[in-house]
Write a protein that holds these residues in place. Structure first.
Motif, PDB file in Angstrom:
ATOM      1  N   ALA A  66      -0.763  -5.599  39.259  1.00 40.81           N
ATOM      2  CA  ALA A  66       0.573  -5.034  39.439  1.00 40.81           C
ATOM      3  C   ALA A  66       1.625  -5.635  38.510  1.00 40.81           C
ATOM      4  O   ALA A  66       2.484  -4.899  38.008  1.00 40.81           O
ATOM      5  N   PRO A  67       1.639  -6.958  38.249  1.00 40.61           N
ATOM      6  CA  PRO A  67       2.702  -7.503  37.389  1.00 40.61           C
ATOM      7  C   PRO A  67       2.715  -6.943  35.974  1.00 40.61           C
ATOM      8  O   PRO A  67       3.725  -7.082  35.274  1.00 40.61           O
ATOM      9  N   LEU A  68       1.635  -6.300  35.535  1.00 41.79           N
ATOM     10  CA  LEU A  68       1.610  -5.701  34.206  1.00 41.79           C
ATOM     11  C   LEU A  68       2.349  -4.370  34.158  1.00 41.79           C
ATOM     12  O   LEU A  68       2.569  -3.826  33.082  1.00 41.79           O
ATOM     13  N   ARG A  69       2.750  -3.842  35.334  1.00 49.02           N
ATOM     14  CA  ARG A  69       3.253  -2.479  35.424  1.00 49.02           C
ATOM     15  C   ARG A  69       4.709  -2.431  35.859  1.00 49.02           C
ATOM     16  O   ARG A  69       5.178  -3.309  36.580  1.00 49.02           O
ATOM     17  N   ASP A  70       5.376  -1.347  35.473  1.00 45.15           N
ATOM     18  CA  ASP A  70       6.735  -1.099  35.931  1.00 45.15           C
ATOM     19  C   ASP A  70       6.695  -0.802  37.431  1.00 45.15           C
ATOM     20  O   ASP A  70       5.886   0.019  37.896  1.00 45.15           O
ATOM     21  N   THR A  71       7.572  -1.420  38.186  1.00 41.48           N
ATOM     22  CA  THR A  71       7.503  -1.358  39.644  1.00 41.48           C
ATOM     23  C   THR A  71       7.789   0.033  40.196  1.00 41.48           C
ATOM     24  O   THR A  71       7.024   0.555  41.021  1.00 41.48           O
ATOM     25  N   ALA A  72       8.878   0.660  39.769  1.00 40.19           N
ATOM     26  CA  ALA A  72       9.235   1.971  40.307  1.00 40.19           C
ATOM     27  C   ALA A  72       8.180   3.010  39.960  1.00 40.19           C
ATOM     28  O   ALA A  72       7.815   3.855  40.792  1.00 40.19           O
ATOM     29  N   LEU A  73       7.676   2.964  38.733  1.00 38.86           N
ATOM     30  CA  LEU A  73       6.647   3.915  38.326  1.00 38.86           C
ATOM     31  C   LEU A  73       5.361   3.692  39.109  1.00 38.86           C
ATOM     32  O   LEU A  73       4.700   4.652  39.543  1.00 38.86           O
ATOM     33  N   LEU A  74       4.984   2.430  39.326  1.00 37.00           N
ATOM     34  CA  LEU A  74       3.787   2.142  40.115  1.00 37.00           C
ATOM     35  C   LEU A  74       3.933   2.664  41.539  1.00 37.00           C
ATOM     36  O   LEU A  74       2.999   3.228  42.108  1.00 37.00           O
ATOM     37  N   ALA A  75       5.117   2.479  42.130  1.00 42.71           N
ATOM     38  CA  ALA A  75       5.348   2.995  43.479  1.00 42.71           C
ATOM     39  C   ALA A  75       5.175   4.504  43.518  1.00 42.71           C
ATOM     40  O   ALA A  75       4.577   5.056  44.456  1.00 42.71           O
ATOM     41  N   LYS A  76       5.685   5.195  42.501  1.00 50.02           N
ATOM     42  CA  LYS A  76       5.577   6.655  42.450  1.00 50.02           C
ATOM     43  C   LYS A  76       4.126   7.083  42.244  1.00 50.02           C
ATOM     44  O   LYS A  76       3.645   8.030  42.890  1.00 50.02           O
ATOM     45  N   GLN A  77       3.419   6.411  41.348  1.00 53.03           N
ATOM     46  CA  GLN A  77       2.014   6.751  41.102  1.00 53.03           C
ATOM     47  C   GLN A  77       1.172   6.555  42.367  1.00 53.03           C
ATOM     48  O   GLN A  77       0.345   7.409  42.718  1.00 53.03           O
ATOM     49  N   ALA A  78       1.372   5.424  43.040  1.00 55.20           N
ATOM     50  CA  ALA A  78       0.585   5.132  44.236  1.00 55.20           C
ATOM     51  C   ALA A  78       0.886   6.129  45.349  1.00 55.20           C
ATOM     52  O   ALA A  78      -0.026   6.608  46.043  1.00 55.20           O
ATOM     53  N   ALA A  79       2.165   6.462  45.536  1.00 56.03           N
ATOM     54  CA  ALA A  79       2.534   7.427  46.572  1.00 56.03           C
ATOM     55  C   ALA A  79       1.969   8.807  46.254  1.00 56.03           C
ATOM     56  O   ALA A  79       1.507   9.523  47.159  1.00 56.03           O
ATOM     57  N   THR A  80       1.996   9.182  44.987  1.00 57.60           N
ATOM     58  CA  THR A  80       1.448  10.475  44.582  1.00 57.60           C
ATOM     59  C   THR A  80      -0.039  10.555  44.868  1.00 57.60           C
ATOM     60  O   THR A  80      -0.535  11.546  45.435  1.00 57.60           O
ATOM     61  N   LEU A  81      -0.768   9.513  44.479  1.00 61.57           N
ATOM     62  CA  LEU A  81      -2.212   9.511  44.697  1.00 61.57           C
ATOM     63  C   LEU A  81      -2.541   9.490  46.184  1.00 61.57           C
ATOM     64  O   LEU A  81      -3.463  10.180  46.644  1.00 61.57           O
ATOM     65  N   ASP A  82      -1.771   8.745  46.957  1.00 59.31           N
ATOM     66  CA  ASP A  82      -1.983   8.716  48.398  1.00 59.31           C
ATOM     67  C   ASP A  82      -1.726  10.090  49.009  1.00 59.31           C
ATOM     68  O   ASP A  82      -2.505  10.572  49.843  1.00 59.31           O
ATOM     69  N   ARG A  83      -0.639  10.728  48.590  1.00 60.42           N
ATOM     70  CA  ARG A  83      -0.266  12.039  49.140  1.00 60.42           C
ATOM     71  C   ARG A  83      -1.289  13.110  48.759  1.00 60.42           C
ATOM     72  O   ARG A  83      -1.727  13.913  49.596  1.00 60.42           O
ATOM     73  N   MET A  84      -1.706  13.112  47.508  1.00 54.46           N
ATOM     74  CA  MET A  84      -2.585  14.175  47.045  1.00 54.46           C
ATOM     75  C   MET A  84      -4.023  14.007  47.519  1.00 54.46           C
ATOM     76  O   MET A  84      -4.795  14.973  47.518  1.00 54.46           O
ATOM     77  N   THR A  85      -4.400  12.800  47.924  1.00 53.74           N
ATOM     78  CA  THR A  85      -5.745  12.584  48.466  1.00 53.74           C
ATOM     79  C   THR A  85      -5.756  12.662  49.990  1.00 53.74           C
ATOM     80  O   THR A  85      -6.801  12.455  50.611  1.00 53.74           O
ATOM     81  N   GLY A  86      -4.616  12.930  50.596  1.00 53.27           N
ATOM     82  CA  GLY A  86      -4.566  12.974  52.045  1.00 53.27           C
ATOM     83  C   GLY A  86      -4.772  11.621  52.690  1.00 53.27           C
ATOM     84  O   GLY A  86      -5.324  11.525  53.790  1.00 53.27           O
ATOM     85  N   GLY A  87      -4.315  10.556  52.005  1.00 52.62           N
ATOM     86  CA  GLY A  87      -4.442   9.208  52.552  1.00 52.62           C
ATOM     87  C   GLY A  87      -5.735   8.513  52.205  1.00 52.62           C
ATOM     88  O   GLY A  87      -6.060   7.480  52.813  1.00 52.62           O
ATOM     89  N   ARG A  88      -6.458   9.026  51.219  1.00 55.27           N
ATOM     90  CA  ARG A  88      -7.733   8.388  50.832  1.00 55.27           C
ATOM     91  C   ARG A  88      -7.561   7.269  49.810  1.00 55.27           C
ATOM     92  O   ARG A  88      -8.550   6.672  49.387  1.00 55.27           O
TER      93      ARG A  88
END
Length: 281
Positions: A66-88
């Motif tokens: 995580a420290p290698l990544r931009d925080t806001a963008l990582l939050a958005k990417q993770a939320a997107t992947l969580d949402r689109m996989t139905g929590g997988r």
């Protein structure tokens, strides 16, 4: 107890085959390692592809640096992947120990632990729908799981394991059963000290290779190359489990220690290992 498959990073083109075979089998999770200065697939991109090609199996970073990544963008990417996989999606996080990874990302390795704590504070706020702040509003989409995707932390030092109780949902332990028990106990102790309900989810990881000698040799070579920077690659490769009996014994031992899941990490590229592992578990 659940069993997952850790995916090899040497040949991204084969990962769809791995994922689909695992999704058809008894396995619970697909895990993928993270490095920056290395010839490996970027895990969030790769897992998004694999999630789209599967229907039930979870996809997990193991661990995302995580420290290698931009925080806001990582939050958005993770939320997107969580949402689109139905929590997988499961977000396994760590700080990263390679100088060159931090150099390429423009981050300071000396402050990586503090940066991860700061990142988690921001991401938890964003996942709950709060504004970013400083004139910036909320960052969506809302994750499928209230409060954000499941977060696991990997590490060996007490400060790293404490994050499990402070920010996370579980602990990811890449340690042999002979010393994993102490790490599990430390995670549970911090969990109680922070007043968390229940217990942290405990995920163990063990390196395996199953098949003819060329498969085992390939796994040893790729694992050695991946961990050469640690100075302990020979010892780590020596701990790879290569027989059904060894793998069953390790899984049983982790179960006796109270692990909720064991990730069978495959460094060799042969996807038939999924079928062989299915036959023994």
């Amino acid at each position: 107890m659940n069993l997952g498959i850790g995916l090899p990073v040497a040949d991204p083109a084969t990962l769809l085959t791995w994922a689909q075979r695992a999704d058809d089998g008894p396995f619970s999770t697909l895990g993928l390692l993270d490095r920056l200065v290395y010839d490996n697939p970027e895990p969030l991109v790769a897992l998004a592809v694999l999630a789209g090609a599967t229907s039930r199996i979870r996809v997990q970073t193991e661990v995302l640096l995580a420290p290698l990544r931009d925080t806001a963008l990582l939050a958005k990417q993770a939320a997107t992947l969580d949402r689109m996989t139905g929590g997988r999606f499961v977000l396994g996080l760590g700080v990263g120990g390679r100088d060159d990874d931090h150099r390429a990302a423009g981050t300071d390795k000396r402050t990586r632990g503090r940066r991860l704590d700061e990142q988690m504070a921001v991401m938890r706020r964003l996942w709950s729908g709060e504004p970013y702040g400083d004139g910036a509003g909320p960052i969506g989409p809302a994750p499928a799981r209230p409060g954000g995707p499941e977060v696991l932390f990997g590490g060996f030092q007490p400060a790293a394991i404490e994050r499990v109780a402070r920010w996370g949902d579980g602990f990811l332990a890449a340690a042999a059963p002979s010393w994993a028990g102490g790490l599990f106990d430390t995670a549970r102790r911090f969990w109680k000290e922070y007043g968390r309900d229940g217990e942290p989810r405990i995920v163990a990881q063990v390196n395996v290779a199953l098949g003819p000698q060329d498969v085992i040799d390939d796994a040893r070579a790729t694992m050695h190359a991946y961990y050469a920077f640690t100075g302990m690659a020979d010892r780590m490769v020596a701990g790879m489990l290569t027989t059904p009996a060894e793998i069953r014994t390790a899984v049983t031992a982790f179960g006796d220690l109270g692990a909720d899941e064991v990730m069978l990490y495959c460094h060799g590229r042969d996807p038939h290992q999924v079928d062989r592992l299915t036959g023994i578990v």
